[in-house]
Scaffold this motif. Structure first.
Motif, short mmCIF file in Angstrom:
data_model
loop_
_atom_site.label_atom_id
_atom_site.label_comp_id
_atom_site.label_asym_id
_atom_site.label_seq_id
_atom_site.Cartn_x
_atom_site.Cartn_y
_atom_site.Cartn_z
N TYR A 82 -21.12 -13.86 -3.03
CA TYR A 82 -21.01 -14.66 -4.25
C TYR A 82 -21.11 -13.76 -5.49
CZ TYR A 82 -21.31 -19.48 -2.44
OH TYR A 82 -21.06 -20.70 -1.85
N TYR A 124 -21.01 -21.41 -11.41
CA TYR A 124 -21.78 -20.72 -10.37
C TYR A 124 -23.28 -20.85 -10.64
CZ TYR A 124 -23.63 -16.77 -7.67
OH TYR A 124 -24.35 -15.97 -6.81
N TRP A 163 -18.01 -18.82 2.79
CA TRP A 163 -18.36 -19.31 4.12
C TRP A 163 -17.61 -18.55 5.21
CZ3 TRP A 163 -21.48 -22.49 6.85
CH2 TRP A 163 -21.01 -22.98 8.09
N ASP A 201 -26.63 -21.53 -0.61
CA ASP A 201 -27.53 -22.59 -0.13
C ASP A 201 -28.86 -22.48 -0.85
OD1 ASP A 201 -26.29 -23.91 2.50
OD2 ASP A 201 -25.76 -21.79 2.48
N ASP A 217 -16.78 -21.46 -2.47
CA ASP A 217 -17.78 -21.62 -1.42
C ASP A 217 -17.15 -21.52 -0.03
OD1 ASP A 217 -20.26 -22.67 -3.12
OD2 ASP A 217 -18.45 -23.69 -3.81
N GLU A 219 -24.70 -14.35 2.03
CA GLU A 219 -23.95 -15.22 1.11
C GLU A 219 -24.07 -14.73 -0.33
OE1 GLU A 219 -23.59 -19.80 2.26
OE2 GLU A 219 -25.66 -19.18 1.92
N ARG A 222 -18.93 -29.03 3.09
CA ARG A 222 -19.64 -27.83 3.53
C ARG A 222 -18.57 -26.82 3.96
NH1 ARG A 222 -20.48 -31.80 7.37
NH2 ARG A 222 -19.64 -31.39 9.46
N ARG A 273 -19.72 -27.97 -4.24
CA ARG A 273 -19.01 -26.89 -3.55
C ARG A 273 -17.51 -26.98 -3.84
NH1 ARG A 273 -22.82 -27.76 0.82
NH2 ARG A 273 -24.10 -25.90 1.11
N LYS A 301 -27.19 -26.92 -6.28
CA LYS A 301 -25.91 -27.59 -6.55
C LYS A 301 -26.03 -29.11 -6.45
CE LYS A 301 -23.77 -25.53 -3.20
NZ LYS A 301 -24.91 -24.71 -2.73
N SER A 331 -20.66 -24.38 -7.63
CA SER A 331 -20.66 -23.49 -6.48
C SER A 331 -21.94 -22.69 -6.44
CB SER A 331 -19.46 -22.53 -6.55
OG SER A 331 -18.24 -23.23 -6.41
#
Length: 207
Positions: A172, A146, A116, A13, A112, A168, A40, A108, A17, A10
């Motif tokens: 996270y 991660y 999102w 962007d 994730d 993001e 995604r 992902r 990953k 995870s």
């Protein structure tokens, strides 16, 4: 080969990953069959609807940089339901692949997906909803690895606006403390070093 047979990578962007999954796939293929599953944020119904909504100028915006739309607040609950339903086939697919292959690598995971929803809808309170609490519990069971880097590094790598990357990354950074198995900084390490760290993490998970 004493590592966990299931790995979920995870991260934001541009965190590396996909690169890590490809390298890991090549390495683990020496020890048995490897399946890779990727998703995604939006899929199926929600993806098709996003493309449709992009045609309406009133709904265009930068909230979701991939489809360039902004979902109105009054439609938020319906949208979350559609996103959740669109996710289920992929969860089922992963369950099947775990039985078919010796190793399953996931580009992902549920963490994730949660990020999102929060980032594209601007809705941190999602974690207080039934969907949010349920998915967060499942994400914790997935035990994702991660991958992260500094904002400057991520902004150079990713093909989405810096502002969205920052959003993001903030989400996270908070959630990763509670649900992730390991944290790996890909911004200061090369692919080989990242592979070694991922394998160490998978070895720990197998004990």
């Amino acid at each position: 080969m004493h590592v966990s047979r299931h790995a979920v990578l995870s991260g934001v962007d541009g965190s590396g990953k996909t690169t890590a999954v490809k390298i890991l796939e090549s390495y683990l293929s020496l020890y048995g069959s490897v399946c890779v599953h990727w998703f995604r944020g939006s899929h199926l119904f929600s993806s098709a609807l996003s493309r449709f909504l992009h045609g309406f100028s009133a709904l265009r915006g930068s909230c979701n940089p991939y489809y360039e739309i902004c979902v109105p607040r009054r439609l938020r609950s319906i949208w979350i339901f559609l996103e959740f339903v669109s996710l289920l086939p992929h969860v089922l697919a992963r369950s099947i692949l775990r039985r078919l292959c010796r190793f399953l690598l996931c580009d992902r995971g549920l963490l994730d997906f949660i990020v999102w929803i929060i980032a594209t809808l601007g809705y941190p309170a999602f974690l207080d909803t039934i969907y949010g609490r349920f998915l967060l519990r499942l994400a914790s069971k997935e035990g994702p690895i991660y991958l992260y880097a500094d904002l400057e590094v991520l902004a150079r790598r990713a093909d989405v606006p810096r502002s969205f990357i920052a959003k993001e990354l903030a989400v996270y950074s908070i959630l990763a403390k509670y649900v992730t198995r390991c944290r790996i900084n890909t911004g200061i390490q090369g692919p080989r070093e990242v592979l070694k760290d991922v394998l160490k993490c998978l070895e720990k998970a197998n004990h």
